[in-house]
Design a protein around this motif. Structure first.
Motif, PDB file in Angstrom:
ATOM      1  N   PHE A   1       0.834  -1.204   0.000  1.00 25.28           N
ATOM      2  CA  PHE A   1       0.000   0.000   0.000  1.00 25.28           C
ATOM      3  C   PHE A   1       0.872   1.259   0.000  1.00 25.28           C
ATOM      4  CE2 PHE A   1      -3.562  -2.667   0.528  1.00 25.28           C
ATOM      5  CZ  PHE A   1      -4.706  -1.902   0.326  1.00 25.28           C
ATOM      6  N   LYS A   2       1.996   1.215   0.693  1.00 27.65           N
ATOM      7  CA  LYS A   2       2.878   2.378   0.718  1.00 27.65           C
ATOM      8  C   LYS A   2       3.574   2.556  -0.631  1.00 27.65           C
ATOM      9  CE  LYS A   2       4.744   5.740   3.125  1.00 27.65           C
ATOM     10  NZ  LYS A   2       3.920   6.814   3.721  1.00 27.65           N
ATOM     11  N   TYR A   3       4.085   1.459  -1.193  1.00 30.30           N
ATOM     12  CA  TYR A   3       4.880   1.540  -2.420  1.00 30.30           C
ATOM     13  C   TYR A   3       4.020   1.897  -3.630  1.00 30.30           C
ATOM     14  CZ  TYR A   3       8.097   0.160  -6.137  1.00 30.30           C
ATOM     15  OH  TYR A   3       8.885   0.149  -7.261  1.00 30.30           O
ATOM     16  N   TYR A   4       2.874   1.258  -3.777  1.00 30.32           N
ATOM     17  CA  TYR A   4       2.073   1.452  -4.983  1.00 30.32           C
ATOM     18  C   TYR A   4       1.056   2.583  -4.862  1.00 30.32           C
ATOM     19  CZ  TYR A   4       4.006  -3.010  -6.542  1.00 30.32           C
ATOM     20  OH  TYR A   4       4.859  -4.017  -6.916  1.00 30.32           O
ATOM     21  N   CYS A   5       0.699   2.988  -3.629  1.00 29.90           N
ATOM     22  CA  CYS A   5      -0.359   3.984  -3.459  1.00 29.90           C
ATOM     23  C   CYS A   5       0.037   5.156  -2.570  1.00 29.90           C
ATOM     24  CB  CYS A   5      -1.607   3.341  -2.849  1.00 29.90           C
ATOM     25  SG  CYS A   5      -2.248   1.935  -3.738  1.00 29.90           S
ATOM     26  N   GLY A   6       1.181   5.050  -1.879  1.00 29.11           N
ATOM     27  CA  GLY A   6       1.558   6.099  -0.942  1.00 29.11           C
ATOM     28  C   GLY A   6       0.691   6.145   0.294  1.00 29.11           C
ATOM     29  N   ILE A   7       0.039   5.038   0.655  1.00 25.41           N
ATOM     30  CA  ILE A   7      -0.890   4.995   1.786  1.00 25.41           C
ATOM     31  C   ILE A   7      -0.215   4.334   2.981  1.00 25.41           C
ATOM     32  CG2 ILE A   7      -3.038   3.963   2.644  1.00 25.41           C
ATOM     33  CD1 ILE A   7      -4.194   4.280  -0.143  1.00 25.41           C
ATOM     34  N   ASP A   8      -0.284   5.016   4.126  1.00 23.53           N
ATOM     35  CA  ASP A   8       0.184   4.457   5.389  1.00 23.53           C
ATOM     36  C   ASP A   8      -0.950   3.625   5.972  1.00 23.53           C
ATOM     37  OD1 ASP A   8       1.147   3.861   7.884  1.00 23.53           O
ATOM     38  OD2 ASP A   8       1.548   5.930   8.485  1.00 23.53           O
ATOM     39  N   LEU A   9      -1.001   2.351   5.607  1.00 29.16           N
ATOM     40  CA  LEU A   9      -2.134   1.508   5.996  1.00 29.16           C
ATOM     41  C   LEU A   9      -2.217   1.303   7.511  1.00 29.16           C
ATOM     42  CD1 LEU A   9      -4.445   0.052   4.492  1.00 29.16           C
ATOM     43  CD2 LEU A   9      -3.060  -2.029   4.585  1.00 29.16           C
ATOM     44  N   PRO A  10      -1.099   1.089   8.223  1.00 26.32           N
ATOM     45  CA  PRO A  10      -1.227   0.920   9.676  1.00 26.32           C
ATOM     46  C   PRO A  10      -1.889   2.111  10.356  1.00 26.32           C
ATOM     47  CG  PRO A  10       0.923   0.175   8.952  1.00 26.32           C
ATOM     48  CD  PRO A  10       0.274   0.835   7.761  1.00 26.32           C
ATOM     49  N   ALA A  11      -1.671   3.317   9.831  1.00 24.26           N
ATOM     50  CA  ALA A  11      -2.283   4.494  10.448  1.00 24.26           C
ATOM     51  C   ALA A  11      -3.803   4.450  10.361  1.00 24.26           C
ATOM     52  CB  ALA A  11      -1.749   5.765   9.790  1.00 24.26           C
ATOM     53  N   THR A  12      -4.337   3.773   9.348  1.00 22.50           N
ATOM     54  CA  THR A  12      -5.800   3.681   9.218  1.00 22.50           C
ATOM     55  C   THR A  12      -6.386   2.609  10.130  1.00 22.50           C
ATOM     56  OG1 THR A  12      -5.891   2.010   7.436  1.00 22.50           O
ATOM     57  CG2 THR A  12      -5.528   4.314   6.787  1.00 22.50           C
ATOM     58  N   ARG A  13      -5.512   1.812  10.785  1.00 20.96           N
ATOM     59  CA  ARG A  13      -5.979   0.753  11.693  1.00 20.96           C
ATOM     60  C   ARG A  13      -5.747   1.090  13.158  1.00 20.96           C
ATOM     61  NH1 ARG A  13      -2.623  -2.566   8.222  1.00 20.96           N
ATOM     62  NH2 ARG A  13      -1.231  -2.992   9.994  1.00 20.96           N
ATOM     63  N   GLU A  14      -5.126   2.218  13.458  1.00 28.59           N
ATOM     64  CA  GLU A  14      -4.629   2.467  14.807  1.00 28.59           C
ATOM     65  C   GLU A  14      -5.721   2.492  15.863  1.00 28.59           C
ATOM     66  OE1 GLU A  14      -2.364   6.033  14.535  1.00 28.59           O
ATOM     67  OE2 GLU A  14      -0.536   5.009  13.848  1.00 28.59           O
ATOM     68  N   ALA A  15      -6.895   3.007  15.518  1.00 29.01           N
ATOM     69  CA  ALA A  15      -7.935   3.158  16.527  1.00 29.01           C
ATOM     70  C   ALA A  15      -8.752   1.893  16.746  1.00 29.01           C
ATOM     71  CB  ALA A  15      -8.875   4.314  16.135  1.00 29.01           C
ATOM     72  N   SER A  16      -8.490   0.847  16.005  1.00 31.37           N
ATOM     73  CA  SER A  16      -9.324  -0.357  16.092  1.00 31.37           C
ATOM     74  C   SER A  16      -8.838  -1.286  17.198  1.00 31.37           C
ATOM     75  CB  SER A  16      -9.319  -1.105  14.758  1.00 31.37           C
ATOM     76  OG  SER A  16      -8.022  -1.555  14.437  1.00 31.37           O
ATOM     77  N   ALA A  17      -9.785  -2.009  17.786  1.00 33.47           N
ATOM     78  CA  ALA A  17      -9.429  -3.019  18.778  1.00 33.47           C
ATOM     79  C   ALA A  17      -8.767  -4.193  18.078  1.00 33.47           C
ATOM     80  CB  ALA A  17     -10.680  -3.473  19.528  1.00 33.47           C
ATOM     81  N   ALA A  18      -7.931  -4.907  18.807  1.00 33.44           N
ATOM     82  CA  ALA A  18      -7.199  -6.026  18.217  1.00 33.44           C
ATOM     83  C   ALA A  18      -8.153  -7.063  17.639  1.00 33.44           C
ATOM     84  CB  ALA A  18      -6.310  -6.677  19.275  1.00 33.44           C
TER      85      ALA A  18
END
Length: 356
Positions: free
Chosen positions: A176-193
């Motif tokens: 996601f970072k390489y092909y889209c420039g998206i920090d995917l972990p940042a979009t998951r930070e607020a979620s429960a495990a």
């Protein structure tokens, strides 16, 4: 493919003759697969397609049937399903003491069609007791090389992939970072495990790169849309790609990674932009497995208005399974790649007839 085959006459002499080179290649690939597993010391097994539970992936639709009592006597009729994968039965064999097992078998998924899908198709599935999921990566490399002689790359819709070249191994977050420039972990930070994140963060990233979103989209919906449009076409050429370390909520049958429980021991193999295989470090916690099954069936009921039964015998087996890894690989897709075929029907002896 000629017009007679396209209109359903797969058995016409012209249609059969047109497919025959691919069908001979299909047999050669099948033989190479059998030799690979024989030489690697695996035991070939055979398990029934008729099951109590078809598999509990929320987006797969199963074929349901009724099993009558013996002799049509006075006993109850039982609801049964054609399996979407032989996974449950094969894991029961692992619990029973088998260590390295494989099979090539028909599997059934309703509401499937188009150029790379059929309602009935063939799947290769194999398991290694006591081995981690990364061992399966090398299995895939060796198997795909065994099925394609040097100088004969896999081909699909204008792309080529050489399995004898160096394979790309990339994590989902890296892709996601390489092909889209998206920090995917940042979009998951607020979620429960272990739960699906909220969609807002990823929806904003999608819109920024021109991927449409819709009201009501889940995080997974947006993930798969970005993936299909921006990432998947880039994978698996000029050599195959191993895409690994999925978010844990996207791998219901997989162990969490010990070093990062937010990620799963899961990888997929891509060749020429086509998904070919899906692998797991297998979950052996029966209570957690039940929780994930119930969550997936709740989602299925919300989306499609139905749910499938949980196989209690399978959960008993999960509690007794040794540590193991397992993988499913689409045999028909592998043949397509070996033949350079654009449509799955081009490599089948007989398709499921959906015309009448």
């Amino acid at each position: 493919m000629n017009q007679q085959f396209q209109t359903g006459r797969w058995w016409s002499p012209e249609a059969v003759a047109a497919r025959l080179p691919n069908l001979r290649r299909r047999a050669a690939v099948r033989n190479a697969i059998w030799c690979f597993f024989e030489e690697a010391g695996f035991t070939e097994v055979e398990t029934p397609a008729l099951q109590v539970s078809p598999g509990l992936e929320p987006h797969l639709a199963a074929f349901e049937t009724v099993m009558l009592p013996p002799g049509r006597g006075g006993g109850p009729s039982l609801r049964r399903y054609l399996h979407t994968s032989p996974e449950f039965s094969m894991k029961k064999l692992l619990a029973g003491g088998m260590e390295k097992i494989w099979q090539l078998c028909p599997v059934f998924r309703n509401a499937e069609g188009a150029g790379t899908h059929q309602p009935e198709f063939r799947m290769i599935e194999w398991y290694r007791a006591g081995e981690g999921y990364r061992v399966l990566m090398q299995d895939c490399i060796d198997l795909l090389r065994a099925c394609a002689p040097k100088g004969s790359p896999y081909r699909f819709r204008g792309r080529e992939s050489d399995p004898h070249a160096y394979w790309q191994v990339i994590t989902v977050d890296e892709a996601f970072k390489y092909y889209c420039g998206i920090d995917l972990p940042a979009t998951r930070e607020a979620s429960a495990a272990g739960t699906m994140p909220g969609a807002d963060g990823l929806r904003g990233e999608a819109e920024h790169i021109g991927v449409r979103t819709a009201d009501g989209d889940t995080w997974d919906d947006v993930f798969f849309r970005i993936f299909a449009e921006k990432i998947e076409p880039e994978l698996g050429h000029p050599a195959p790609t191993i895409l690994t370390d999925y978010p844990v909520h996207m791998a219901a049958l997989s162990r969490p990674k010990p070093e990062d429980p937010s990620l799963a021991e899961r990888f997929e193999v891509y060749v020429c932009g086509l998904e070919l295989a899906n692998a797991f470090g297998e979950l052996t916690d029966a209570d957690e497995q039940r929780r994930r099954f119930e969550a997936d069936m709740d989602l299925k009921e919300d989306l499609y208005g139905e749910r499938y039964p949980v196989d209690e015998d399978f959960l008993d087996a999960v509690a007794q399974m040794p540590p193991a890894s397992g993988i499913a690989l689409g045999f028909d897709r592998l043949v397509m790649l070996a033949c350079g075929a654009d449509d799955i029907k081009d490599v089948l002896w007989a398709p499921v007839d959906q015309e009448s």
